[in-house]
Structures are given as C-alpha cells and as structure tokens.
Design an enzyme around this catalytic site. Structure first.
Site, short mmCIF file in Angstrom:
data_model
loop_
_atom_site.label_atom_id
_atom_site.label_comp_id
_atom_site.label_asym_id
_atom_site.label_seq_id
_atom_site.Cartn_x
_atom_site.Cartn_y
_atom_site.Cartn_z
N ASP A 8 0.89 -1.20 -0.14
CA ASP A 8 -0.12 -0.12 0.01
C ASP A 8 0.94 1.17 0.07
OD1 ASP A 8 -2.29 1.66 0.61
OD2 ASP A 8 -1.77 1.60 2.66
N ASP A 10 0.06 5.19 0.95
CA ASP A 10 -0.25 6.05 2.15
C ASP A 10 -0.05 5.36 3.51
OD1 ASP A 10 -0.71 8.07 3.73
OD2 ASP A 10 -2.85 7.79 3.43
N GLY A 45 -7.10 4.71 3.27
CA GLY A 45 -7.32 3.69 2.45
C GLY A 45 -8.66 3.85 1.81
N ARG A 48 -11.41 8.79 -2.66
CA ARG A 48 -11.44 10.29 -2.62
C ARG A 48 -12.92 10.56 -2.41
NH1 ARG A 48 -9.04 13.43 -7.49
NH2 ARG A 48 -7.24 12.00 -6.90
N SER A 117 -4.85 5.76 -4.48
CA SER A 117 -4.48 7.04 -4.65
C SER A 117 -4.52 7.04 -5.99
CB SER A 117 -3.46 7.66 -4.08
OG SER A 117 -3.26 8.75 -4.50
N ASN A 119 -3.08 9.73 -7.15
CA ASN A 119 -1.76 10.49 -7.16
C ASN A 119 -0.65 9.65 -6.99
OD1 ASN A 119 -2.89 13.28 -7.64
ND2 ASN A 119 -4.08 12.74 -5.47
P1 B16 Z 1 -6.56 10.14 -3.84
P2 B16 Z 1 -3.47 4.43 -0.07
C1 B16 Z 1 -5.29 6.46 0.20
O1 B16 Z 1 -4.01 5.89 -0.15
C2 B16 Z 1 -5.46 7.36 1.34
O2 B16 Z 1 -5.31 6.46 2.56
C3 B16 Z 1 -6.92 7.85 1.14
O3 B16 Z 1 -6.66 8.76 2.46
C4 B16 Z 1 -7.22 8.71 0.00
O4 B16 Z 1 -8.60 9.15 0.28
C5 B16 Z 1 -6.90 7.70 -0.97
O5 B16 Z 1 -5.63 7.22 -1.12
C6 B16 Z 1 -7.25 8.55 -2.38
O6 B16 Z 1 -6.29 9.19 -2.64
O7 B16 Z 1 -7.28 11.43 -3.36
O8 B16 Z 1 -4.73 10.82 -4.16
O9 B16 Z 1 -6.92 9.67 -4.89
O10 B16 Z 1 -3.65 4.11 1.51
O11 B16 Z 1 -4.65 3.28 -0.58
O12 B16 Z 1 -2.18 4.45 -0.49
MG MG Z 2 -2.75 3.10 3.39
#
Ligand code: B16
Ligand code: MG
Length: 217
Positions: A8, A10, A45, A48, A117, A119
């Site tokens: 993973d 974040d 996790g 958005r 994410s 991003n």
């Molecule tokens: P984005 P992971 C997740 O990352 C974050 O934990 C979560 O808080 C966020 O909303 C999600 O990514 C989407 O991110 O807005 O950048 O598309 O833990 O899956 O790496």
């Molecule tokens: Mg995570």
C-alpha cells in the site's frame, strides 16, 4: 514460494495521511463541517469520493449536494492536496522502506503497489522510488474499494503471480481485509490491525528477514 510483495502507499511507503487531512479539513470548513485527526483515521485507504461522502455524513450534510457539486468538492480538495505534495522529498520515505525494497529486489522477488490514490505515480516520483516497483495498479481502473480484494488481485495479475504466492502490506483495516480476501498473507503496520497475519508497530520492523520468517511460519 514467495514471489511478490505488494505494498500500500499512504501509511506504508510514506505518510500522506496528514496532507490528506489538511486538504479535506480546509474544504470541509468552507461547508461548515469540522473534524479532527481521529476522524481522519476512518479515511485511510478510502477513495477520494468515498472520503467526501463520509465527511458529508459526519457533518450531517449527506444527500445535500448533487453529483456535480460532489465532483467539484473532490477536485477542490485534490488541488490543495496536490499542492501540498511539493513538500515530499526522498526523506519522506518511511523508515526501513528503502532498505526492505532493496532486499526484496536482491532476493529476486517482485514488488507491486496497490494504492487507491490516483496521485500514486506522482508521489512515487516525488519520493524518487518509482523504479523500485515492477507493477503499480492504475487506481482509476479499480471498481470496488478496499476491503474488496480487487486492487490486490489486480496487482497479482499484473505481476503474473498467484495471490497465494504473495504478501500484502497495509496500514488500514479495510486494506488488511482486502489482502486477506484476496487469499494473500497480510502484514499490518500500526495499531488495531488484529486481522493481519503479522502485525508490526512500525515500518522500521519491516525487514526481509521478518518477511521470510513470516512466510515460513
Ligand atoms: P487520492 P492508500 C489512500 O491511499 C489514502 O489513504 C486515502 O486517505 C485517500 O483518500 C486515497 O488514497 C485516495 O487518494 O485522493 O490521492 O486519489 O492508503 O490506498 O495508498
Ligand atoms: Mg494506506
């Protein structure tokens, strides 16, 4: 035989949760919704749009915005979040991660990324570790959010390994459940991940030795 380790992003590779929190908090404040970092734990996790829906529910404003308005709110949050990503450097990689990535590579085991994410590619480049990954799931193609196993199964398919040949590493409850549902072995980083096959307090404890001991146990 262990053939792949799937990470993973974040909370495992880097800690962007605080940056997500700051961006969501500023957007929520403009709608008269307040929340703290304890509530933010529930957004880890979570995609958005699902994060926005949880924030609206928390603020008692569920169903008060059209789909178009929700999309505008989510993109406002993302603009602020992406601006804050400029603060990421190679030093933002969590402790022990650079070393374990090198150890996994040296053992000829594949490395994947299963982050929801959108991003993620930008973040890996900012951290200077994009080349460490053999396959990164394209989050825009994932239909079912964690705890559904889809993202981890997609990572296994992209790496050409069976789920039973892979370990997944997560910091979120929904993520650990997704790994388990995929039929992989799960490692949880942090507290309250009692469903993880192996629970570690911090990424500092994540070494190749610890992964191979877990695999052999
Ligand atoms: P984005 P992971 C997740 O990352 C974050 O934990 C979560 O808080 C966020 O909303 C999600 O990514 C989407 O991110 O807005 O950048 O598309 O833990 O899956 O790496
Ligand atoms: Mg995570």
């Amino acid at each position: 035989m262990l053939k792949a380790v799937i990470f993973d992003l974040d909370g495992v590779i880097t800690d962007t949760a605080h940056l997500h929190f700051l961006a969501w908090r500023s957007v929520a404040q403009e709608m008269g919704i307040t929340f703290d970092e304890a509530f933010n734990e529930q957004l880890k996790g979570i995609s958005r749009m699902d994060s926005l829906l949880r924030i609206l529910r928390h603020g008692g404003k569920e169903g008060m915005f059209s789909d178009k308005q929700c999309l505008a709110l989510a993109s406002k949050k993302n603009e602020r979040y992406v601006q804050s990503l400029a603060s990421l450097t190679q030093q933002s990689v969590l402790p022990g991660i650079g070393k374990v990535l090198a150890e996994i590579r040296a053992a000829n085991v594949k490395i994947g990324l299963a982050s929801v994410s959108l991003n993620a590619p930008k973040i890996l480049h900012a951290l200077g570790i994009h080349q460490a990954f053999d396959y990164c799931v394209d989050a825009s193609r994932i239909v079912c959010s964690k705890p559904d196993p889809e993202i981890f199964l997609t990572a296994c398919a992209g790496l050409h390994v069976h789920p039973e040949q892979a370990i997944g590493i997560e910091d979120a409850v929904a993520g650990v459940e997704a790994i388990n549902a995929a039929g992989m072995l799960s490692v949880g980083i942090g507290a309250d991940l009692k469903h993880a096959g192996l629970q570690l307090h911090s990424t500092r404890e994540l070494t190749w030795k610890c992964l191979t001991d877990f695999w052999a146990s």
